[in-house]
Design a protein around this motif. Structure first.
Motif, PDB file in Angstrom:
ATOM      1  N   LEU A   1       0.825  -1.209   0.000  1.00  0.00           N
ATOM      2  CA  LEU A   1       0.000   0.000   0.000  1.00  0.00           C
ATOM      3  C   LEU A   1       0.859   1.259   0.000  1.00  0.00           C
ATOM      4  N   LEU A   2       1.949   1.236   0.731  1.00  0.00           N
ATOM      5  CA  LEU A   2       2.847   2.393   0.764  1.00  0.00           C
ATOM      6  C   LEU A   2       3.565   2.573  -0.574  1.00  0.00           C
ATOM      7  N   THR A   3       3.903   1.457  -1.225  1.00  0.00           N
ATOM      8  CA  THR A   3       4.489   1.534  -2.563  1.00  0.00           C
ATOM      9  C   THR A   3       3.487   2.130  -3.547  1.00  0.00           C
ATOM     10  N   MET A   4       2.246   1.699  -3.429  1.00  0.00           N
ATOM     11  CA  MET A   4       1.174   2.220  -4.276  1.00  0.00           C
ATOM     12  C   MET A   4       0.981   3.721  -4.031  1.00  0.00           C
ATOM     13  N   TYR A   5       1.007   4.100  -2.767  1.00  0.00           N
ATOM     14  CA  TYR A   5       0.875   5.512  -2.385  1.00  0.00           C
ATOM     15  C   TYR A   5       1.944   6.347  -3.079  1.00  0.00           C
ATOM     16  N   ASP A   6       3.192   5.877  -3.017  1.00  0.00           N
ATOM     17  CA  ASP A   6       4.304   6.610  -3.641  1.00  0.00           C
ATOM     18  C   ASP A   6       4.143   6.699  -5.155  1.00  0.00           C
ATOM     19  N   LYS A   7       3.639   5.654  -5.769  1.00  0.00           N
ATOM     20  CA  LYS A   7       3.469   5.648  -7.234  1.00  0.00           C
ATOM     21  C   LYS A   7       2.456   6.699  -7.665  1.00  0.00           C
ATOM     22  N   HIS A   8       1.454   6.925  -6.826  1.00  0.00           N
ATOM     23  CA  HIS A   8       0.439   7.932  -7.168  1.00  0.00           C
ATOM     24  C   HIS A   8       0.961   9.358  -6.996  1.00  0.00           C
ATOM     25  N   LEU A   9       2.112   9.506  -6.358  1.00  0.00           N
ATOM     26  CA  LEU A   9       2.718  10.832  -6.207  1.00  0.00           C
ATOM     27  C   LEU A   9       3.802  11.089  -7.246  1.00  0.00           C
ATOM     28  N   GLU A  10       4.121  10.083  -8.051  1.00  0.00           N
ATOM     29  CA  GLU A  10       5.177  10.243  -9.053  1.00  0.00           C
ATOM     30  C   GLU A  10       4.821  11.358 -10.032  1.00  0.00           C
TER      31      GLU A  10
ATOM     32  N   ASP B   1      -9.193  11.758   5.554  1.00  0.00           N
ATOM     33  CA  ASP B   1      -8.334  12.866   6.010  1.00  0.00           C
ATOM     34  C   ASP B   1      -8.629  13.185   7.475  1.00  0.00           C
ATOM     35  N   ARG B   2      -8.082  12.398   8.373  1.00  0.00           N
ATOM     36  CA  ARG B   2      -8.443  12.495   9.791  1.00  0.00           C
ATOM     37  C   ARG B   2      -7.938  13.767  10.463  1.00  0.00           C
ATOM     38  N   ASP B   3      -6.839  14.325   9.973  1.00  0.00           N
ATOM     39  CA  ASP B   3      -6.333  15.551  10.603  1.00  0.00           C
ATOM     40  C   ASP B   3      -6.821  16.818   9.903  1.00  0.00           C
ATOM     41  N   ASN B   4      -7.683  16.648   8.909  1.00  0.00           N
ATOM     42  CA  ASN B   4      -8.327  17.791   8.234  1.00  0.00           C
ATOM     43  C   ASN B   4      -7.337  18.799   7.658  1.00  0.00           C
ATOM     44  N   ASP B   5      -6.233  18.281   7.076  1.00  0.00           N
ATOM     45  CA  ASP B   5      -5.265  19.201   6.469  1.00  0.00           C
ATOM     46  C   ASP B   5      -5.390  19.240   4.942  1.00  0.00           C
ATOM     47  N   ASN B   6      -6.458  18.617   4.408  1.00  0.00           N
ATOM     48  CA  ASN B   6      -6.742  18.577   2.969  1.00  0.00           C
ATOM     49  C   ASN B   6      -5.753  17.724   2.176  1.00  0.00           C
ATOM     50  N   TYR B   7      -5.047  16.861   2.864  1.00  0.00           N
ATOM     51  CA  TYR B   7      -4.190  15.865   2.227  1.00  0.00           C
ATOM     52  C   TYR B   7      -4.359  14.543   2.967  1.00  0.00           C
ATOM     53  N   ILE B   8      -4.036  13.450   2.279  1.00  0.00           N
ATOM     54  CA  ILE B   8      -4.045  12.140   2.916  1.00  0.00           C
ATOM     55  C   ILE B   8      -2.605  11.670   3.029  1.00  0.00           C
ATOM     56  N   ASN B   9      -2.130  11.544   4.275  1.00  0.00           N
ATOM     57  CA  ASN B   9      -0.761  11.077   4.485  1.00  0.00           C
ATOM     58  C   ASN B   9      -0.711   9.546   4.454  1.00  0.00           C
ATOM     59  N   GLU B  10       0.475   8.984   4.603  1.00  0.00           N
ATOM     60  CA  GLU B  10       0.628   7.534   4.475  1.00  0.00           C
ATOM     61  C   GLU B  10      -0.166   6.776   5.532  1.00  0.00           C
ATOM     62  N   ASP B  11      -0.145   7.287   6.755  1.00  0.00           N
ATOM     63  CA  ASP B  11      -0.894   6.663   7.840  1.00  0.00           C
ATOM     64  C   ASP B  11      -2.397   6.677   7.541  1.00  0.00           C
ATOM     65  N   GLU B  12      -2.904   7.836   7.114  1.00  0.00           N
ATOM     66  CA  GLU B  12      -4.334   7.959   6.797  1.00  0.00           C
ATOM     67  C   GLU B  12      -4.711   7.072   5.617  1.00  0.00           C
ATOM     68  N   TRP B  13      -3.836   6.942   4.650  1.00  0.00           N
ATOM     69  CA  TRP B  13      -4.058   6.100   3.480  1.00  0.00           C
ATOM     70  C   TRP B  13      -4.269   4.645   3.898  1.00  0.00           C
ATOM     71  N   VAL B  14      -3.339   4.123   4.721  1.00  0.00           N
ATOM     72  CA  VAL B  14      -3.423   2.720   5.130  1.00  0.00           C
ATOM     73  C   VAL B  14      -4.604   2.486   6.073  1.00  0.00           C
ATOM     74  N   MET B  15      -4.776   3.340   7.066  1.00  0.00           N
ATOM     75  CA  MET B  15      -5.853   3.139   8.032  1.00  0.00           C
ATOM     76  C   MET B  15      -7.223   3.378   7.406  1.00  0.00           C
ATOM     77  N   GLY B  16      -7.300   4.326   6.461  1.00  0.00           N
ATOM     78  CA  GLY B  16      -8.562   4.537   5.762  1.00  0.00           C
ATOM     79  C   GLY B  16      -8.949   3.329   4.936  1.00  0.00           C
ATOM     80  N   LEU B  17      -7.982   2.773   4.219  1.00  0.00           N
ATOM     81  CA  LEU B  17      -8.252   1.582   3.404  1.00  0.00           C
ATOM     82  C   LEU B  17      -8.531   0.369   4.281  1.00  0.00           C
ATOM     83  N   SER B  18      -7.967   0.336   5.478  1.00  0.00           N
ATOM     84  CA  SER B  18      -8.227  -0.764   6.401  1.00  0.00           C
ATOM     85  C   SER B  18      -9.721  -0.871   6.707  1.00  0.00           C
ATOM     86  N   VAL B  19     -10.355   0.276   6.950  1.00  0.00           N
ATOM     87  CA  VAL B  19     -11.808   0.297   7.177  1.00  0.00           C
ATOM     88  C   VAL B  19     -12.551   0.089   5.864  1.00  0.00           C
TER      89      VAL B  19
END
Length: 212
Positions: free
Chosen positions: A35-44, A81-99
């Motif tokens: 998932l983290l590799t996928m996250y990085d690929k979407h930022l390329e 986006d749990r911290d409401n900063d208008n971005y999804i960080n790596e932690d939010e990405w994994v935990m969001g997809l977990s649910v």
């Protein structure tokens, strides 16, 4: 090991230790790594962007999960986006997809309620139900006013789910209604992936011997 790899290893270790049944991470270590590799690929190709923004996230939901409703796409972004900063960080990405993909019913109930609570006041009001449901009805070539059909749907939902009869849905109303009738989980629009889409996505990350 590069600093990026070290940082990623720390995130994997931290997330893999979250085992709480209701709020833990439901992925194995190698799945988190994928998932983290996928996250990085979407930022390329992004200049100075280190987190997923709203547009990239919407593209992922559209391309991988077939989700197209603009209002719900925005609300799903907000739920991740749990911290409401208008971005999804790596932690939010994994935990969001977990649910999103593997959540327990309690987690999915909380997630869906947060999606449907458009103004985030802790209730789903008549007006919010109307906004959510107005795209659900296909316009028929009849003289019937489609707005009346939507209003009828809202009243049906309230009659079924408004257990304390205050003309709005609290989290308690919603959770108890879903407990009694699980099909009400996505009563106001699809905000979770279809089973086949979920299965395809999990296949991308579940085989620890294949590369994404």
């Amino acid at each position: 090991m590069s600093s990026k790899r070290q940082e990623q290893a720390k995130i994997i270790e931290k997330l893999s230790k979250r085992k709480d049944k209701a709020r833990g991470c439901h992925f194995k270590k190698h799945e988190i790594e994928k998932l983290l590799t996928m996250y990085d690929k979407h930022l390329e190709g992004s200049l100075n962007v280190k987190k997923l923004d709203r547009l990239r996230f919407r593209d992922i939901l559209h391309d991988m999960f077939g989700m197209t409703d603009d209002m719900l796409l925005d609300r799903v972004f907000r739920a991740f986006d749990r911290d409401n900063d208008n971005y999804i960080n790596e932690d939010e990405w994994v935990m969001g997809l977990s649910v999103f993909l593997n959540g327990q019913l309690e987690e999915k109930v909380r997630y869906c309620f947060n999606v449907y609570d458009l103004n985030q006041d802790g209730f789903i009001s008549r007006e919010e139900m109307y906004q959510l449901l107005k795209h659900c009805l296909v316009k028929q070539p009849t003289d019937e006013d489609p707005e009346e059909g939507i209003k009828d749907m809202v009243e049906m939902c309230l009659k079924k789910m408004d257990l304390d009869h205050d003309s709005r849905l609290s989290y308690s109303d919603y959770a108890k209604s879903v407990e009694m009738e699980p099909l009400l989980l996505e009563a106001f629009g699809r905000c979770l992936p279809e089973p086949d889409k979920c299965h395809c996505f999990m296949n991308l990350i579940s085989d620890e011997y294949t590369k994404y």
